[in-house]
Design a protein around this motif. Structure first.
Motif, mmCIF file in Angstrom:
data_model
loop_
_atom_site.group_PDB
_atom_site.id
_atom_site.type_symbol
_atom_site.label_atom_id
_atom_site.label_comp_id
_atom_site.label_asym_id
_atom_site.label_seq_id
_atom_site.Cartn_x
_atom_site.Cartn_y
_atom_site.Cartn_z
ATOM 1 N N THR A 60 41.094 8.582 32.084
ATOM 2 C CA THR A 60 39.757 9.177 32.087
ATOM 3 C C THR A 60 39.266 9.504 30.679
ATOM 4 O OG1 THR A 60 40.135 10.152 34.271
ATOM 5 C CG2 THR A 60 38.363 11.094 32.940
ATOM 6 N N HIS A 102 39.097 0.973 34.988
ATOM 7 C CA HIS A 102 38.055 1.589 35.802
ATOM 8 C C HIS A 102 37.335 0.493 36.589
ATOM 9 C CE1 HIS A 102 38.298 5.515 33.775
ATOM 10 N NE2 HIS A 102 38.607 4.802 32.707
ATOM 11 N N ARG A 162 33.756 -0.103 38.391
ATOM 12 C CA ARG A 162 32.404 0.412 38.578
ATOM 13 C C ARG A 162 31.498 -0.717 39.036
ATOM 14 N NH1 ARG A 162 34.048 2.655 33.432
ATOM 15 N NH2 ARG A 162 34.335 4.924 33.612
ATOM 16 N N THR A 163 30.358 -0.356 39.598
ATOM 17 C CA THR A 163 29.406 -1.372 40.024
ATOM 18 C C THR A 163 28.042 -1.109 39.390
ATOM 19 O OG1 THR A 163 28.711 -0.147 42.000
ATOM 20 C CG2 THR A 163 30.580 -1.664 42.235
ATOM 21 N N ALA A 164 27.247 -2.168 39.295
ATOM 22 C CA ALA A 164 25.891 -2.063 38.761
ATOM 23 C C ALA A 164 25.023 -3.105 39.437
ATOM 24 C CB ALA A 164 25.894 -2.274 37.251
ATOM 25 N N LYS A 189 30.711 -5.927 39.840
ATOM 26 C CA LYS A 189 31.732 -4.955 39.461
ATOM 27 C C LYS A 189 32.086 -5.180 38.004
ATOM 28 C CE LYS A 189 35.993 -5.494 40.918
ATOM 29 N NZ LYS A 189 37.193 -5.528 41.797
ATOM 30 N N ASP A 221 34.235 -3.220 34.377
ATOM 31 C CA ASP A 221 35.221 -2.203 34.050
ATOM 32 C C ASP A 221 34.842 -1.344 32.852
ATOM 33 O OD1 ASP A 221 35.625 -4.020 32.009
ATOM 34 O OD2 ASP A 221 37.513 -4.790 32.800
ATOM 35 N N HIS A 222 34.119 -1.927 31.875
ATOM 36 C CA HIS A 222 33.884 -1.179 30.649
ATOM 37 C C HIS A 222 32.685 -1.747 29.923
ATOM 38 C CE1 HIS A 222 35.289 1.536 27.461
ATOM 39 N NE2 HIS A 222 35.021 0.588 26.586
ATOM 40 N N LEU A 238 24.022 3.338 34.932
ATOM 41 C CA LEU A 238 25.414 3.220 34.519
ATOM 42 C C LEU A 238 26.031 4.584 34.250
ATOM 43 C CD1 LEU A 238 25.116 0.241 32.007
ATOM 44 C CD2 LEU A 238 25.542 0.160 34.472
ATOM 45 N N GLU A 239 27.298 4.685 34.551
ATOM 46 C CA GLU A 239 28.041 5.919 34.303
ATOM 47 C C GLU A 239 28.190 6.126 32.803
ATOM 48 O OE1 GLU A 239 32.567 7.602 35.124
ATOM 49 O OE2 GLU A 239 31.690 6.147 36.501
ATOM 50 N N THR A 253 30.083 7.541 29.635
ATOM 51 C CA THR A 253 31.437 7.929 29.257
ATOM 52 C C THR A 253 31.391 9.006 28.178
ATOM 53 O OG1 THR A 253 32.255 5.704 29.720
ATOM 54 C CG2 THR A 253 33.634 7.104 28.340
#
Length: 276
Positions: A82, A113, A115-117, A222, A224-225, A254-255, A257
């Protein structure tokens, strides 16, 4: 944090250029495994012994030489997964304690990680095995806060059957696609920096020509970074999103970081249960 784009630019065939780049963009050496020591091949030793030897050899190391942190504590590793992403790391690597070093084999597990977008499908490239018949990759875009559609990466993980189906499915979107396309200037641009079909020293010899599509389709992928404002690796196609308009595909989905100092990553050290 880590900057892979800057690191790639350090690679150059000319010695004079290498020396200049080394001064302008200094790099660091990060050790994560030991293959030989004092002329002895240690690849057949178990991972825990190789790691112990590596820590002993680099006990007095100073920047720009670093040793990756290591732990056998799952909770701590999860915490690193994380926190360390904010320094540019896209995951953690898991190795069996008794595992030997096996060249050419994936004898480790990369935990990343997921994640999706939702992205705009703004263009595509043909597959090398079937131009005009098989789609190689879809070019993805996201709108920035100024309303400009930016190229963020590609998705290309398709079966041959799906590549053929995609070619049929996107055919109507090819008609008059360039007329009002936000990337139309790239078709003749001299600045290849953001051009989806732009050549670089890493793509020499590859056909990166692309075709535009009308801005009507959205797909969920999907990834990852993020590396800057683009996906670091090719995204994985999940599904079409006919319920979502392209204008909704923005960076703000988007998430974010939390930034983390790289020096703290290398200062994490090693962690083992007592007695090991």
């Amino acid at each position: 944090g880590l900057d892979f784009d800057a690191l790639q630019m350090r690679l150059h065939p000319a010695a004079s250029r290498v020396a200049k780049l080394a001064k302008a963009t200094p790099a660091s050496f990060v050790a994560f495994d030991l293959l030989a020591a004092d002329g002895r091949d240690v690849r057949a030793l178990p991972q825990r012994e190789r790691r112990t030897s590596l820590e002993r050899l680099l006990a007095g190391a100073k920047p720009p030489i670093y040793l990756t942190p290591m732990t056998t504590d799952r909770a701590l590793a999860s915490d690193w997964l994380t926190r360390f992403e904010g320094a540019g790391l896209d995951g953690v690597v898991v190795k069996p304690e008794n595992g030997t070093y096996e060249p050419g084999k994936r004898a480790m597990i990369k935990v990343k990680h997921a994640r999706t977008a939702d992205c705009v499908v703004a263009g595509f490239r043909w597959h090398k095995a079937g131009k005009n018949r098989l789609v190689g990759s879809l070019l993805l875009g996201l709108y920035d806060d100024k309303g400009a559609l930016q190229h963020v990466g590609v998705t290309s993980s398709f079966t041959m059957a799906m590549r053929e189906q995609l070619a049929i499915e996107i055919a109507p979107l090819r008609e008059r696609a360039l007329d009002h396309h936000p990337w139309r200037d790239w078709a003749s641009a001299d600045d290849m920096n953001r051009m989806p079909g732009g050549q670089s020293r890493w793509s020499a010899g590859k056909d990166l020509s692309w075709e535009p599509l009308r801005i009507e389709r959205v797909c969920e992928v999907k990834y990852d970074h993020m590396q800057g404002d683009r996906f670091r690796h090719a995204a994985v196609f999940l599904r079409w999103r006919p319920d979502k308009p392209p204008s909704d595909c923005r960076y703000d989905q988007l998430e974010v970081t939390t930034p983390y100092e790289l020096e703290k990553v290398f200062g994490a050290g090693s962690s083992r249960p007592a007695g090991r």
